[in-house]
Design a protein around this motif. Sequence first.
Motif, mmCIF file in Angstrom:
data_model
loop_
_atom_site.group_PDB
_atom_site.id
_atom_site.type_symbol
_atom_site.label_atom_id
_atom_site.label_comp_id
_atom_site.label_asym_id
_atom_site.label_seq_id
_atom_site.Cartn_x
_atom_site.Cartn_y
_atom_site.Cartn_z
ATOM 1 N N VAL A 276 0.828 -1.206 0.000
ATOM 2 C CA VAL A 276 0.000 0.000 0.000
ATOM 3 C C VAL A 276 0.864 1.258 0.000
ATOM 4 C CG1 VAL A 276 -1.918 -1.134 1.174
ATOM 5 C CG2 VAL A 276 -0.187 0.067 2.524
ATOM 6 N N ALA A 277 2.166 1.103 0.274
ATOM 7 C CA ALA A 277 3.074 2.243 0.215
ATOM 8 C C ALA A 277 3.791 2.337 -1.128
ATOM 9 C CB ALA A 277 4.106 2.154 1.338
ATOM 10 N N VAL A 278 3.526 1.401 -2.027
ATOM 11 C CA VAL A 278 4.197 1.399 -3.327
ATOM 12 C C VAL A 278 3.222 1.769 -4.445
ATOM 13 C CG1 VAL A 278 5.428 -0.005 -5.029
ATOM 14 C CG2 VAL A 278 5.938 -0.260 -2.585
ATOM 15 N N PHE A 279 2.165 0.975 -4.605
ATOM 16 C CA PHE A 279 1.290 1.186 -5.758
ATOM 17 C C PHE A 279 0.487 2.483 -5.691
ATOM 18 C CE2 PHE A 279 1.716 -3.552 -5.654
ATOM 19 C CZ PHE A 279 2.606 -3.611 -6.714
ATOM 20 N N PRO A 280 -0.125 2.851 -4.550
ATOM 21 C CA PRO A 280 -0.787 4.165 -4.510
ATOM 22 C C PRO A 280 0.185 5.318 -4.737
ATOM 23 C CG PRO A 280 -1.610 2.769 -2.751
ATOM 24 C CD PRO A 280 -0.441 2.050 -3.353
ATOM 25 N N PHE A 281 1.429 5.172 -4.281
ATOM 26 C CA PHE A 281 2.412 6.224 -4.523
ATOM 27 C C PHE A 281 2.697 6.379 -6.023
ATOM 28 C CE2 PHE A 281 6.837 7.390 -5.363
ATOM 29 C CZ PHE A 281 6.839 8.681 -4.839
ATOM 30 N N ILE A 282 2.857 5.245 -6.720
ATOM 31 C CA ILE A 282 3.085 5.312 -8.160
ATOM 32 C C ILE A 282 1.884 5.948 -8.859
ATOM 33 C CG2 ILE A 282 3.385 3.918 -10.249
ATOM 34 C CD1 ILE A 282 5.038 1.966 -8.592
ATOM 35 N N GLY A 283 0.684 5.612 -8.377
ATOM 36 C CA GLY A 283 -0.517 6.193 -8.970
ATOM 37 C C GLY A 283 -0.577 7.706 -8.831
ATOM 38 N N LEU A 284 0.047 8.244 -7.778
ATOM 39 C CA LEU A 284 0.028 9.686 -7.525
ATOM 40 C C LEU A 284 1.366 10.350 -7.819
ATOM 41 C CD1 LEU A 284 -1.892 9.590 -4.118
ATOM 42 C CD2 LEU A 284 -2.783 10.475 -6.277
ATOM 43 N N GLY A 285 2.319 9.582 -8.324
ATOM 44 C CA GLY A 285 3.688 10.072 -8.387
ATOM 45 C C GLY A 285 3.946 11.178 -9.392
ATOM 46 N N GLN A 286 3.222 11.203 -10.496
ATOM 47 C CA GLN A 286 3.541 12.159 -11.555
ATOM 48 C C GLN A 286 3.485 13.605 -11.057
ATOM 49 O OE1 GLN A 286 1.239 11.719 -15.175
ATOM 50 N NE2 GLN A 286 1.841 13.715 -15.925
ATOM 51 N N LEU A 287 2.367 13.985 -10.431
ATOM 52 C CA LEU A 287 2.243 15.360 -9.945
ATOM 53 C C LEU A 287 3.215 15.643 -8.808
ATOM 54 C CD1 LEU A 287 -1.595 16.116 -10.025
ATOM 55 C CD2 LEU A 287 0.199 16.896 -11.577
ATOM 56 N N PHE A 288 3.541 14.615 -8.021
ATOM 57 C CA PHE A 288 4.503 14.789 -6.934
ATOM 58 C C PHE A 288 5.852 15.257 -7.482
ATOM 59 C CE2 PHE A 288 7.959 12.725 -4.474
ATOM 60 C CZ PHE A 288 7.859 13.464 -3.308
ATOM 61 N N PHE A 289 6.334 14.597 -8.522
ATOM 62 C CA PHE A 289 7.637 14.971 -9.080
ATOM 63 C C PHE A 289 7.577 16.302 -9.819
ATOM 64 C CE2 PHE A 289 7.870 10.235 -8.938
ATOM 65 C CZ PHE A 289 8.854 10.153 -7.965
ATOM 66 N N ILE A 290 6.422 16.636 -10.349
ATOM 67 C CA ILE A 290 6.281 17.936 -11.008
ATOM 68 C C ILE A 290 6.283 19.061 -9.981
ATOM 69 C CG2 ILE A 290 4.698 19.391 -12.332
ATOM 70 C CD1 ILE A 290 3.816 16.878 -13.842
ATOM 71 N N GLU A 291 5.510 18.897 -8.907
ATOM 72 C CA GLU A 291 5.346 19.966 -7.929
ATOM 73 C C GLU A 291 6.564 20.130 -7.029
ATOM 74 O OE1 GLU A 291 1.741 19.516 -5.760
ATOM 75 O OE2 GLU A 291 0.471 19.496 -7.541
ATOM 76 N N LYS A 292 7.143 19.025 -6.558
ATOM 77 C CA LYS A 292 8.243 19.142 -5.598
ATOM 78 C C LYS A 292 9.582 19.370 -6.280
ATOM 79 C CE LYS A 292 10.602 17.088 -1.679
ATOM 80 N NZ LYS A 292 10.591 16.104 -0.570
ATOM 81 N N PHE A 293 9.840 18.693 -7.389
ATOM 82 C CA PHE A 293 11.161 18.734 -8.005
ATOM 83 C C PHE A 293 11.199 19.555 -9.292
ATOM 84 C CE2 PHE A 293 10.971 14.836 -5.496
ATOM 85 C CZ PHE A 293 12.126 14.945 -4.730
ATOM 86 N N GLY A 294 10.058 20.107 -9.698
ATOM 87 C CA GLY A 294 10.033 20.948 -10.871
ATOM 88 C C GLY A 294 10.268 20.204 -12.173
ATOM 89 N N PHE A 295 9.952 18.915 -12.211
ATOM 90 C CA PHE A 295 10.140 18.128 -13.422
ATOM 91 C C PHE A 295 9.085 18.496 -14.463
ATOM 92 C CE2 PHE A 295 12.568 14.127 -11.820
ATOM 93 C CZ PHE A 295 13.594 14.954 -11.355
ATOM 94 N N SER A 296 9.446 18.294 -15.709
ATOM 95 C CA SER A 296 8.449 18.383 -16.772
ATOM 96 C C SER A 296 7.575 17.135 -16.718
ATOM 97 C CB SER A 296 9.136 18.468 -18.131
ATOM 98 O OG SER A 296 9.799 17.248 -18.436
ATOM 99 N N PRO A 297 6.389 17.146 -17.329
ATOM 100 C CA PRO A 297 5.551 15.941 -17.320
ATOM 101 C C PRO A 297 6.269 14.718 -17.876
ATOM 102 C CG PRO A 297 4.253 17.826 -18.021
ATOM 103 C CD PRO A 297 5.672 18.298 -17.916
ATOM 104 N N THR A 298 7.067 14.915 -18.927
ATOM 105 C CA THR A 298 7.793 13.773 -19.506
ATOM 106 C C THR A 298 8.811 13.222 -18.521
ATOM 107 O OG1 THR A 298 7.534 14.671 -21.732
ATOM 108 C CG2 THR A 298 9.255 13.016 -21.412
ATOM 109 N N GLN A 299 9.556 14.103 -17.845
ATOM 110 C CA GLN A 299 10.526 13.665 -16.849
ATOM 111 C C GLN A 299 9.837 12.986 -15.671
ATOM 112 O OE1 GLN A 299 12.301 17.577 -16.247
ATOM 113 N NE2 GLN A 299 14.213 16.896 -17.204
ATOM 114 N N ALA A 300 8.690 13.537 -15.263
ATOM 115 C CA ALA A 300 7.963 12.969 -14.125
ATOM 116 C C ALA A 300 7.472 11.562 -14.441
ATOM 117 C CB ALA A 300 6.783 13.870 -13.761
#
Length: 520
Positions: A276-300
Amino acid sequence: MVDSEERRSLLGDEDEGRQAPGGPERPRSACCDPSHVLHRVVVLVFMCFLGFGSYFCYDNPAALQSQMMQDMKLSTQTFMQLYAWYSWPNVVLCFFGGFLLDRVFGIRLGTIIFSSFVCVGQVIFALGGLANKFWLMEAGRFVFGIGGESLAVAQNTYAVNWFKGKELNLVFGLQLSMARLGSTVNMNIMGWVYNGVADAVGSHGPTTLGWSLMIAGVTCVFSLICALVLAFLDKRAERILQKEEGKTGEVIKITDVKDFPITLWLIFIICVGYYVAVFPFIGLGQLFFIEKFGFSPTQARAVNSIVYIISAPASPVLGFIVDKTGRNVVWVIIAVFATLIAHMMLAFTFWNPWIAMSLLGVSYSLLACALWPMVAYVVPEHQLGTAYGFMQSIQNLGLAIIAIAAGAILDSRGYLVLEVFFCACVCIALMAVVMLYFVDYLRGGDLNRSAADRAKLQKEVSSDAEIRRRPTKLTEGEPARLTPMSAFGLRTRYLSRLGAQLPDHYSSHLSSLAYRSALK
């Protein structure tokens, strides 16, 4: 009698495949002879692609998280309902998928039916986007979930029907790699597909989203075609080789739950707390990497898919290491602790997230290699069906509940609190595995035996059985842990959101218990 059955198997003499009971037949070419290795390689290709569409489309929401939430005007909690609706039917279906394949449909028809559920579910999901009706998208994910998990059962049933013994290690490894390939390709190209459709229709919105999901559904149609071809090839092999149609052999009795030892319940807690700490995180991960690390959508999307990319080649390697060394509990402790470190890095540092995600990918693969085989060490063989069914059931229940909870936490508290929540889930798994270590130690340390000790014990058991002139077989009440195994099949059976395969010393027909989970 046994000799004759073995010769009729797909791994038997090639001459058997070229000779009918009534007399000799004209020799077949290698690619047309079901008993020839070249023909079985062709079958293996279709087996691997059988689940490709299911794995590709499972994480469509994760790959299009920002687009889906914007186009459909969704909160994170509502968005995560798409994953919850996939898991809900499998809280129950994991107990009955094998029964339906064995007793109702048969493996060939059952595979086609479950592949059709996957296709129909994806189409309904896409139509929900086109019509801007989120409830229709939820219904599509529910139908998709009905087919997805049971299709994994059918895929592995085909594998044990066409391949035997040590060949299964390679077969399940290839199936796992293809599953992870589907997930990885989805993560990295669906954004490009969405942008291409947006350019074609002239704007973003539900219409663009719906057509993008419909294009993704082409992979499900391809998998359905593979199911049809496999049915034809399997029927043809049955006629030529006089073999029986494959069965899952699942034996599930709910009343066995009362006899589960405490070690098995601790394994259940580890399973739920970890995944439950892996799959839900992957499901929400794209916006996390965009918002926290400033990644582009492709990088995220690329960094979010690294867990799947690493698990494809790492699982066979790590599985080989676990098989050769034993010490399953120690490996699980290492995997859970490494996952905790990865989540803490993501939560409290601004280090390059590729480091933490790569660590998460390795630890995710290692845990599946070491955790899932342990079930077969702590319960008798006749309870394995119930144990694995129950394990998958509570895993899907946990994933459904935590997916909704994770979305609610993110909406109200943000990503930092969500990461702390995931760290807490992993801590629960870590405490459970430490307890498992001590409980197992007090009971003789069977789960944490080295591979050499298990081989020695097996040799002693085999010698005693030979002296008594009876098969090496555990009594009904004796724990299956006394018989060492090749754990690779168990691992791969359940890696994806879950799956694992029973070890070699068990009847191969029991190996088809449903998985995605991990092996999600």
